[in-house]
Scaffold this active site. Structure first.
Site, PDB file in Angstrom:
ATOM      1  N   ASP A 136     -20.487 -16.088 -11.672  1.00  0.00           N
ATOM      2  CA  ASP A 136     -19.271 -16.762 -12.138  1.00  0.00           C
ATOM      3  C   ASP A 136     -18.908 -17.831 -11.104  1.00  0.00           C
ATOM      4  O   ASP A 136     -19.360 -17.774  -9.957  1.00  0.00           O
ATOM      5  CB  ASP A 136     -18.137 -15.728 -12.274  1.00  0.00           C
ATOM      6  CG  ASP A 136     -16.918 -16.271 -13.011  1.00  0.00           C
ATOM      7  OD1 ASP A 136     -16.978 -17.402 -13.541  1.00  0.00           O
ATOM      8  OD2 ASP A 136     -15.890 -15.567 -13.055  1.00  0.00           O
ATOM      9  N   PHE A 173     -13.518 -18.657 -15.174  1.00  0.00           N
ATOM     10  CA  PHE A 173     -13.809 -18.123 -16.519  1.00  0.00           C
ATOM     11  C   PHE A 173     -15.223 -18.419 -16.998  1.00  0.00           C
ATOM     12  O   PHE A 173     -15.436 -18.672 -18.176  1.00  0.00           O
ATOM     13  CB  PHE A 173     -12.815 -18.679 -17.552  1.00  0.00           C
ATOM     14  CG  PHE A 173     -11.386 -18.725 -17.086  1.00  0.00           C
ATOM     15  CD1 PHE A 173     -10.692 -17.564 -16.836  1.00  0.00           C
ATOM     16  CD2 PHE A 173     -10.725 -19.936 -16.890  1.00  0.00           C
ATOM     17  CE1 PHE A 173      -9.362 -17.593 -16.416  1.00  0.00           C
ATOM     18  CE2 PHE A 173      -9.407 -19.984 -16.460  1.00  0.00           C
ATOM     19  CZ  PHE A 173      -8.715 -18.813 -16.222  1.00  0.00           C
ATOM     20  N   HIS A 174     -16.211 -18.365 -16.087  1.00  0.00           N
ATOM     21  CA  HIS A 174     -17.576 -18.719 -16.476  1.00  0.00           C
ATOM     22  C   HIS A 174     -18.583 -17.587 -16.271  1.00  0.00           C
ATOM     23  O   HIS A 174     -19.677 -17.828 -15.748  1.00  0.00           O
ATOM     24  CB  HIS A 174     -18.050 -19.945 -15.677  1.00  0.00           C
ATOM     25  CG  HIS A 174     -17.292 -21.193 -15.959  1.00  0.00           C
ATOM     26  ND1 HIS A 174     -17.337 -22.316 -15.146  1.00  0.00           N
ATOM     27  CD2 HIS A 174     -16.482 -21.528 -16.988  1.00  0.00           C
ATOM     28  CE1 HIS A 174     -16.568 -23.264 -15.647  1.00  0.00           C
ATOM     29  NE2 HIS A 174     -16.032 -22.817 -16.765  1.00  0.00           N
ATOM     30  N   PRO A 175     -18.302 -16.348 -16.669  1.00  0.00           N
ATOM     31  CA  PRO A 175     -19.326 -15.315 -16.462  1.00  0.00           C
ATOM     32  C   PRO A 175     -20.574 -15.605 -17.288  1.00  0.00           C
ATOM     33  O   PRO A 175     -20.481 -15.962 -18.461  1.00  0.00           O
ATOM     34  CB  PRO A 175     -18.641 -14.029 -16.954  1.00  0.00           C
ATOM     35  CG  PRO A 175     -17.585 -14.481 -17.891  1.00  0.00           C
ATOM     36  CD  PRO A 175     -17.125 -15.807 -17.358  1.00  0.00           C
TER      37      PRO A 175
END
Ligand SMILES: Cc1cc2nc3c(=O)[nH]c(=O)nc-3n(C[C@H](O)[C@H](O)[C@H](O)COP(=O)(O)OP(=O)(O)OC[C@H]3O[C@@H](n4cnc5c(N)ncnc54)[C@H](O)[C@@H]3O)c2cc1C
Length: 554
Positions: free
Chosen positions: A311, A486-488
């Site tokens: 992330d 918010f980038h898993p």
């Protein structure tokens, strides 16, 4: 459980998020294919989904968000974060920041190396970005340069627009970045994103453009496409005739009833980087010890399911400024709020049309890097945390993240109950390299803020605070003020056949079974150098092409 033999389709797509909506559109384009798209969340008919600034009200709201939290994280000095994931038609594209960024050519060339499949090289991904794109600079009267068409599309479903706002304080921060040596760019999306400019956004005429509006709405009338929202997939179903297990459908809960739905050709798992590994594990595809711990019979023991979580951690520096307007000062009065509302109502412009971030910078945290390795999201506002009020003084936030972190986390089920959230442990800042990049990137922020174009506002570093100078102090402070952007990705990653941690092959087929692919952000072996929505659409576009070109089930 009701066994509904009528509920048999050719393809079942699990999850109507960024990837799932595109897949449902493409797979149902052939009227001979019966396609079922299943989504746990409801319709995307909540007004805050569509008004751009409404992301603030969609995050941490059970109507649109799964309401996950991370495990307490050592790198964040023991803090646990809210971990928003969209739960509605459109998935995260219904609650995200709308920022359109593809990453760098080297990201995709690396995927091609990791998988041994040139299909993932940048030049071979570019057509899949372009295929669904509708770029504003190619509009009639748009300001495209002659090469623009080599990199961008027009006429596709996915609208990319210019932001409908301007802020003097951000113009000056951009100038300060240029004064610090960062080149200006007009396009972040040609493979080398180094530079400074305003973000382009997925909006249409001042409204959010999510994947449900783009890919589902125009084809909803297709007789061969069935969309089940408010339907939770509990697990995938397999037939095992003694050879390789075959995915034949899913068990779902719909209107309070537990049903089985069947797929003659393929099930495509597009439940996202948290939902996809969770569903695989619940269905018996995962690390053998985790399956045994929860008494789940193994269908395919794949140690990589739920591992490799990556992330972007955003480290938010706040600068108090003098003599210029920011959203803090404008929105803190009733008159100001009324003006903002009126401007949006009349013109669809101004702060209510605002994506969460406006100005973007890609640069290097230190000389040792050949390409940009950090990204800024700069905002004309500041607050303690999302959901809290704006600070009462004029300020901006310059949030920086390490684009290519080496820290790796996990997603693991906590029980066999499909309704129970899995344990999400990102393990931010758990490597010395990531702590060094964090410290160096805070110094880059300071260097930009010192430049004449911004120094004229007498910036005062409220966070982290100039008293912190050493590597150790800055890395620790990064843990205090850092939060997810918010980038898993990466929890069901692709790889070569001899890579034990690969979950899917380079064509996204799950190893050890047939009839099942994963197509969403979870298949990325490494995180892209930028925001992850458009890379996920590109992955879905490729997957659709491969599924459609397969003559029959494999
Ligand atoms: C707050 C936020 C801001 C962001 N900002 C940006 C940005 O500005 N730009 C950018 O490029 N990226 C951004 N991202 C990231 C980007 O949106 C995601 O990377 C992308 O949407 C991932 O797509 P996906 O298809 O993998 O998953 P999702 O879009 O999450 O789709 C998964 C879908 O599956 C459904 N699902 C899950 N489990 C089940 C189940 N058991 N049964 C049925 N359905 C299920 C979910 O409800 C969801 O609709 C942001 C994300 C968030 C959350």
């Amino acid at each position: 459980m009701t066994d509904t033999t009528n509920n048999t389709f050719d393809f079942i797509v699990v999850g109507a998020g960024t990837a799932g909506c595109l897949l449902a559109n493409r797979l149902s384009a052939n009227p001979d294919h019966r396609v079922l798209l299943i989504e746990a969340g409801g319709r995307d008919n909540y007004h805050w989904i569509h008004i751009p600034v409404g992301y603030l009200y969609c995050i941490n709201n059970p109507r649109t968000d799964w309401m996950f939290r991370t495990e307490p994280d050592k790198g964040l000095n023991g803090r646990s974060l809210i971990y928003p994931r969209g739960k509605t038609l459109g998935g995260c594209s219904s609650i995200n920041g709308m920022l359109y960024i593809r990453g760098q050519a080297r990201d995709y060339n690396h995927w091609a190396e990791v998988t041994g499949d040139d299909a993932w090289r940048w030049e071979n991904c570019l057509p899949d970005f372009i295929k669904h794109e509708h770029h504003h600079r190619l509009d009639e009267g748009g300001d495209a340069d002659p090469e623009h068409r080599d990199f961008h599309g027009h006429g596709g479903e996915w609208r990319v627009e210019k932001q409908r706002l301007s802020w003097q304080v951000l113009d000056d921060f951009a100038e300060a970045a240029a004064q610090s040596g960062i080149p200006r760019t007009r396009d972040f999306n040609r493979g080398d994103n180094e530079g400074v400019d305003y973000f382009e956004v997925n909006q249409r005429a001042g409204w959010r453009w999510n994947t449900s509006k783009a890919f589902l709405k125009p084809v909803r009338q297709r007789h061969n496409l069935t969309i089940w929202h408010s339907t939770h997939v509990n697990q995938l179903l397999f037939a095992n005739d003694g050879t390789t297990p075959r995915c034949v459908g899913a068990e779902v809960v719909r209107n309070g009833e537990t049903l089985r739905v069947g797929a003659n050709r393929e099930v495509i798992l597009s439940a996202g980087s948290i939902g996809s590994p969770q569903l695989l594990q619940l269905s018996g595809i995962g690390p053998a010890d985790l399956l045994a711990e929860h008494d789940i019979e193994a269908v395919s023991a794949l140690p990589g399911v739920g591992e490799n979580l990556q992330d972007h951690l955003q480290i938010r520096s706040v600068y108090k400024v003098q003599g210029v307007k920011t959203l803090n000062t404008i929105a803190n009065s009733l008159v100001g709020k009324a003006k903002i509302g009126l401007e949006y109502a009349l013109k669809r412009t101004g702060p209510m049309s605002m994506a969460p971030s406006q100005l973007c910078i890609f640069t290097r945290s230190s000389e040792g890097y050949d390409d940009a390795n950090i990204q800024y999201h700069v905002q004309p506002l500041s607050l303690e945390a999302f959901g809290q009020p704006l600070h009462p003084y004029a300020a901006i936030t310059a949030s920086v993240c390490n684009l290519n972190p080496s820290s790796r986390g996990t997603v693991r089920i906590k029980s066999r109950d499909p309704r129970q959230a899995p344990a999400i442990a990102p393990n931010y800042l758990s490597t010395p390299e990531d702590r060094q990049v964090a410290a160096d990137s805070l110094r880059v922020t300071r260097r930009i803020a010192e430049q004449p174009a911004f120094a004229k506002y007498q910036p005062e570093e409220v966070k982290p605070g100039l008293e912190y100078q050493s590597d150790d102090e800055l890395a620790r402070l990064a843990g205090d003020i850092g939060t997810t952007i918010f980038h898993p990705v990466g929890t069901a990653r692709m790889g070569r056949d001899d890579d034990p941690m690969a979950v899917v092959d380079s064509r996204l087929r799950v190893r050890g079974v047939t009839g099942l692919r994963v197509a969403d952000a979870s298949v990325m072996p490494t995180i892209t150098s930028g925001n992850t929505n458009s890379p996920t659409l590109m992955i879905a576009e490729k997957a659709a092409g491969w599924i459609l070109s397969a003559r029959s089930s494999y």
